[in-house]
Design a protein around this motif. Structure first.
Motif, PDB file in Angstrom:
ATOM      1  N   ARG A  48       0.830  -1.217   0.000  1.00  0.00           N
ATOM      2  CA  ARG A  48       0.000   0.000   0.000  1.00  0.00           C
ATOM      3  C   ARG A  48       0.858   1.259   0.000  1.00  0.00           C
ATOM      4  O   ARG A  48       0.542   2.232  -0.688  1.00  0.00           O
ATOM      5  N   GLU A  49       1.945   1.233   0.770  1.00  0.00           N
ATOM      6  CA  GLU A  49       2.830   2.397   0.809  1.00  0.00           C
ATOM      7  C   GLU A  49       3.437   2.691  -0.560  1.00  0.00           C
ATOM      8  O   GLU A  49       3.723   3.846  -0.885  1.00  0.00           O
ATOM      9  N   ARG A  50       3.596   1.642  -1.373  1.00  0.00           N
ATOM     10  CA  ARG A  50       4.138   1.817  -2.728  1.00  0.00           C
ATOM     11  C   ARG A  50       3.069   2.232  -3.728  1.00  0.00           C
ATOM     12  O   ARG A  50       3.352   2.405  -4.907  1.00  0.00           O
ATOM     13  N   GLY A  51       1.837   2.355  -3.266  1.00  0.00           N
ATOM     14  CA  GLY A  51       0.766   2.757  -4.164  1.00  0.00           C
ATOM     15  C   GLY A  51       0.016   1.611  -4.816  1.00  0.00           C
ATOM     16  O   GLY A  51      -0.793   1.830  -5.727  1.00  0.00           O
ATOM     17  N   VAL A  52       0.281   0.375  -4.364  1.00  0.00           N
ATOM     18  CA  VAL A  52      -0.432  -0.791  -4.898  1.00  0.00           C
ATOM     19  C   VAL A  52      -1.817  -0.861  -4.252  1.00  0.00           C
ATOM     20  O   VAL A  52      -1.942  -0.853  -3.027  1.00  0.00           O
ATOM     21  N   THR A  53      -2.845  -0.924  -5.064  1.00  0.00           N
ATOM     22  CA  THR A  53      -4.215  -1.013  -4.564  1.00  0.00           C
ATOM     23  C   THR A  53      -4.482  -2.406  -3.996  1.00  0.00           C
ATOM     24  O   THR A  53      -4.043  -3.410  -4.553  1.00  0.00           O
ATOM     25  N   VAL A  54      -5.201  -2.456  -2.874  1.00  0.00           N
ATOM     26  CA  VAL A  54      -5.565  -3.733  -2.245  1.00  0.00           C
ATOM     27  C   VAL A  54      -7.090  -3.832  -2.195  1.00  0.00           C
ATOM     28  O   VAL A  54      -7.756  -2.940  -1.670  1.00  0.00           O
ATOM     29  N   VAL A  55      -7.626  -4.912  -2.735  1.00  0.00           N
ATOM     30  CA  VAL A  55      -9.074  -5.128  -2.779  1.00  0.00           C
ATOM     31  C   VAL A  55      -9.436  -6.330  -1.919  1.00  0.00           C
ATOM     32  O   VAL A  55      -8.908  -7.429  -2.140  1.00  0.00           O
ATOM     33  N   PRO A  56     -10.321  -6.187  -0.917  1.00  0.00           N
ATOM     34  CA  PRO A  56     -10.772  -7.342  -0.134  1.00  0.00           C
ATOM     35  C   PRO A  56     -11.832  -8.143  -0.886  1.00  0.00           C
ATOM     36  O   PRO A  56     -12.778  -7.575  -1.439  1.00  0.00           O
ATOM     37  N   HIS A  57     -11.648  -9.453  -0.882  1.00  0.00           N
ATOM     38  CA  HIS A  57     -12.514 -10.370  -1.630  1.00  0.00           C
ATOM     39  C   HIS A  57     -13.176 -11.316  -0.640  1.00  0.00           C
ATOM     40  O   HIS A  57     -12.529 -12.194  -0.066  1.00  0.00           O
ATOM     41  N   GLY A  58     -14.468 -11.135  -0.365  1.00  0.00           N
ATOM     42  CA  GLY A  58     -15.164 -11.933   0.619  1.00  0.00           C
ATOM     43  C   GLY A  58     -15.596 -13.283   0.096  1.00  0.00           C
ATOM     44  O   GLY A  58     -15.872 -13.445  -1.098  1.00  0.00           O
ATOM     45  N   VAL A  59     -15.673 -14.271   0.998  1.00  0.00           N
ATOM     46  CA  VAL A  59     -16.115 -15.613   0.614  1.00  0.00           C
ATOM     47  C   VAL A  59     -17.228 -16.142   1.521  1.00  0.00           C
ATOM     48  O   VAL A  59     -17.752 -17.224   1.272  1.00  0.00           O
ATOM     49  N   GLY A  60     -17.612 -15.369   2.563  1.00  0.00           N
ATOM     50  CA  GLY A  60     -18.527 -15.928   3.555  1.00  0.00           C
ATOM     51  C   GLY A  60     -19.891 -15.303   3.671  1.00  0.00           C
ATOM     52  O   GLY A  60     -20.707 -15.751   4.484  1.00  0.00           O
ATOM     53  N   LEU A  61     -20.207 -14.275   2.884  1.00  0.00           N
ATOM     54  CA  LEU A  61     -21.502 -13.609   3.033  1.00  0.00           C
ATOM     55  C   LEU A  61     -22.673 -14.494   2.609  1.00  0.00           C
ATOM     56  O   LEU A  61     -23.722 -14.474   3.239  1.00  0.00           O
ATOM     57  N   GLY A  62     -22.486 -15.242   1.543  1.00  0.00           N
ATOM     58  CA  GLY A  62     -23.593 -16.057   1.057  1.00  0.00           C
ATOM     59  C   GLY A  62     -24.737 -15.215   0.519  1.00  0.00           C
ATOM     60  O   GLY A  62     -25.896 -15.406   0.894  1.00  0.00           O
ATOM     61  N   LEU A  63     -24.419 -14.274  -0.380  1.00  0.00           N
ATOM     62  CA  LEU A  63     -25.444 -13.362  -0.901  1.00  0.00           C
ATOM     63  C   LEU A  63     -26.552 -14.093  -1.648  1.00  0.00           C
ATOM     64  O   LEU A  63     -27.664 -13.583  -1.756  1.00  0.00           O
ATOM     65  N   GLY A  64     -26.252 -15.275  -2.173  1.00  0.00           N
ATOM     66  CA  GLY A  64     -27.266 -16.039  -2.887  1.00  0.00           C
ATOM     67  C   GLY A  64     -28.091 -16.939  -1.990  1.00  0.00           C
ATOM     68  O   GLY A  64     -28.947 -17.685  -2.478  1.00  0.00           O
ATOM     69  N   GLY A  65     -27.858 -16.879  -0.673  1.00  0.00           N
ATOM     70  CA  GLY A  65     -28.629 -17.692   0.258  1.00  0.00           C
ATOM     71  C   GLY A  65     -30.003 -17.112   0.521  1.00  0.00           C
ATOM     72  O   GLY A  65     -30.284 -15.944   0.224  1.00  0.00           O
ATOM     73  N   ALA A  66     -30.862 -17.916   1.115  1.00  0.00           N
ATOM     74  CA  ALA A  66     -32.249 -17.487   1.341  1.00  0.00           C
ATOM     75  C   ALA A  66     -32.363 -16.433   2.431  1.00  0.00           C
ATOM     76  O   ALA A  66     -33.267 -15.593   2.396  1.00  0.00           O
ATOM     77  N   GLU A  67     -31.465 -16.454   3.393  1.00  0.00           N
ATOM     78  CA  GLU A  67     -31.534 -15.474   4.482  1.00  0.00           C
ATOM     79  C   GLU A  67     -30.888 -14.157   4.067  1.00  0.00           C
ATOM     80  O   GLU A  67     -30.028 -14.116   3.190  1.00  0.00           O
ATOM     81  N   ARG A  68     -31.302 -13.095   4.727  1.00  0.00           N
ATOM     82  CA  ARG A  68     -30.677 -11.791   4.489  1.00  0.00           C
ATOM     83  C   ARG A  68     -29.243 -11.814   5.001  1.00  0.00           C
ATOM     84  O   ARG A  68     -28.935 -12.531   5.950  1.00  0.00           O
ATOM     85  N   PRO A  69     -28.354 -11.024   4.406  1.00  0.00           N
ATOM     86  CA  PRO A  69     -26.947 -11.032   4.829  1.00  0.00           C
ATOM     87  C   PRO A  69     -26.804 -10.711   6.304  1.00  0.00           C
ATOM     88  O   PRO A  69     -27.492  -9.845   6.839  1.00  0.00           O
ATOM     89  N   ASP A  70     -25.889 -11.416   6.949  1.00  0.00           N
ATOM     90  CA  ASP A  70     -25.633 -11.229   8.369  1.00  0.00           C
ATOM     91  C   ASP A  70     -24.986  -9.867   8.603  1.00  0.00           C
ATOM     92  O   ASP A  70     -23.978  -9.514   7.973  1.00  0.00           O
ATOM     93  N   ALA A  71     -25.554  -9.097   9.531  1.00  0.00           N
ATOM     94  CA  ALA A  71     -25.059  -7.744   9.788  1.00  0.00           C
ATOM     95  C   ALA A  71     -23.617  -7.760  10.287  1.00  0.00           C
ATOM     96  O   ALA A  71     -22.819  -6.886   9.937  1.00  0.00           O
ATOM     97  N   GLY A  72     -23.261  -8.750  11.103  1.00  0.00           N
ATOM     98  CA  GLY A  72     -21.899  -8.841  11.609  1.00  0.00           C
ATOM     99  C   GLY A  72     -20.889  -9.097  10.509  1.00  0.00           C
ATOM    100  O   GLY A  72     -19.793  -8.516  10.501  1.00  0.00           O
TER     101      GLY A  72
END
Length: 440
Positions: A48-72
């Protein structure tokens, strides 16, 4: 607003030093759940100090699941985006858990990304879940198409149509994984060119490229093998239709030498350049293949749609991890392959989160864990899974080697101390188990 990312690579601790020393890396992607906002790896901070962008990639939300996304979970993803100074965050169009109140059944965890049915019910649920996530996140969200080993019966849309409507209704951006398009071509007979032709290309945030391997007659999106030529060809096709804002190489296992990673990045850049050179010749084809305008659908998601999706996803996940009958209309052979893949992944991930276990159990670790997993579906995360696995071994008087069993018992006791839980029977069970193990 589109963020121009450039050429990137998935940051992993095993290749952190190689990534830092690699020329031409404009950005990196990190698995969101694997970093702590207050204790970011030094390697990421230096990048990051060198100017390289860092993107977080989630794997646990389960957006396609039947329940609404967990607030936590949403709050945790937002914290990581802020800590990393990310211009966007990404997640998957998948379900990762099922059960619970909507289906009046025990909760189950897949431990992996599973495909959602391309139906109106699933699309309505997904759109509302995406809007909830968008409202909770401090930066734009992009969602990724996933690879799948099996198909849902009775689907109402192609992958391209499903993604088009999702982007049209929510404004969400798309992370297009060309390796996953190849996987679905091999496993489900889907045409990658048709999917690309149906996508809203203006919504593309960036592109994933990865390798895989064919086993048991199906293609596994392993992220542990070199990128094959067919995946590069799909990337070229995409680049002939739109200039991708960013392209990223994913590698999660079996890491090669830095020079080999560099060669793969060069091949990816060459595939993009080839597509750009073909762009003019493809313009007429793109115009003819563009999706027709769609009427604006009704907003919101009726609760019955969530309940129907919950019942369907619970039945599928239960068949995969708990041995219940495969629902009607599914390919039993493919479901069996998926079930084996999920069990193998559980064994691999538990070995990572609890690396002492393969050391303590030696060569017997994997066979013992696979036997345990066949009778015990995962209901929480992998750390809980590791504790439950060891607990079952010890209660069964295993391993037979007394010294090994004592070391394993000490490991379990050290990590399973009493913690506040809202479910009192679980507390009583944990305490009773500890009393039994302490007497052994």
């Amino acid at each position: 607003m589109t963020v121009r990312l450039g050429t990137g690579i998935g940051w992993r601790p095993e290749i952190a030093e190689a990534v830092e020393g690699m020329a031409g890396i404009d950005w990196v992607e990190v698995v969101a759940e694997n970093v702590c906002p207050g204790h970011l790896p030094e390697s990421l901070l230096r990048l990051r100090e060198r100017g390289v962008t860092v993107v977080p990639h989630g794997v646990g939300l389960g957006l396609g699941g039947a329940e609404r996304p967990d607030a936590g979970r949403l709050e945790a993803l937002a914290e990581r985006a802020t800590a990393l100074g990310a211009p966007l965050v990404t997640e998957h169009i998948a379900f990762v858990r099922a059960g619970g109140p909507l289906s009046a059944s025990p909760r189950l965890e897949a431990g992996h990304l599973l495909p959602v049915p391309r139906t109106r019910d699933a699309l309505d649920v997904l759109c509302e879940n995406v809007r909830i996530a968008q409202d909770a996140l401090p930066v734009p969200l992009a969602v990724e198409n996933i690879a799948a080993l099996f198909s849902w019966p009775g689907e109402e849309m192609t992958e391209g149509q499903f993604l088009y409507e999702l982007a049209d209704r929510t404004g969400v951006r798309l992370l297009v994984d060309v390796a996953n398009l190849h996987t679905n071509h091999v496993n489900r007979g889907e045409d990658p060119a048709r999917a690309l032709a149906e996508l809203p290309l203006e919504a593309v945030a960036y592109v994933h490229v990865a390798g895989g391997v064919e086993r048991d007659g199906v293609w596994h999106d392993s992220h542990a093998h070199p990128v094959p030529r067919p995946v590069l060809d799909i990337l070229t096709d995409l680049a002939s239709r739109v200039s991708p804002p960013g392209v990223l190489l994913e590698r999660d296992e079996n890491f090669p030498e830095p020079a080999d990673l560099r060669d793969e990045l060069d091949a990816i850049q060459a595939a993009v350049a080839k597509g750009a050179a073909e762009a003019g010749a493809e313009e007429e084809v793109r115009s003819a293949a563009a999706p027709a305008a769609r009427a604006e659908p009704e907003e919101g998601c009726p609760e019955p749609a969530r309940q129907r999706l919950a019942l369907a996803q619970t039945a599928v996940l239960s068949a995969l991890v708990a041995g219940t009958p495969v629902p009607e209309g599914f390919d039993r052979g493919r479901m069996a392959v998926q079930a084996r893949a999920l069990t193998a992944k559980r064994a691999d991930v538990v070995a990572k989160v609890a690396p002492e276990l393969p050391v303590l159990l030696g060569e017997g670790y994997r066979s013992a864990f696979l036997a345990y997993a066949q009778s015990r579906p995962m209901t929480e995360g992998y750390r809980r899974d590791a504790l439950d696995f060891v607990e079952q071994l010890l209660l069964a008087g295993r391993p037979e080697d007394g010294r090994m069993r004592r070391e394993l018992r000490e490991w379990w006791l050290e990590r399973s101390g009493p913690k506040p839980r809202s479910h009192r029977p679980a507390v009583r069970l944990a305490r009773a188990t500890r009393r039994v193990l302490l007497r052994r």
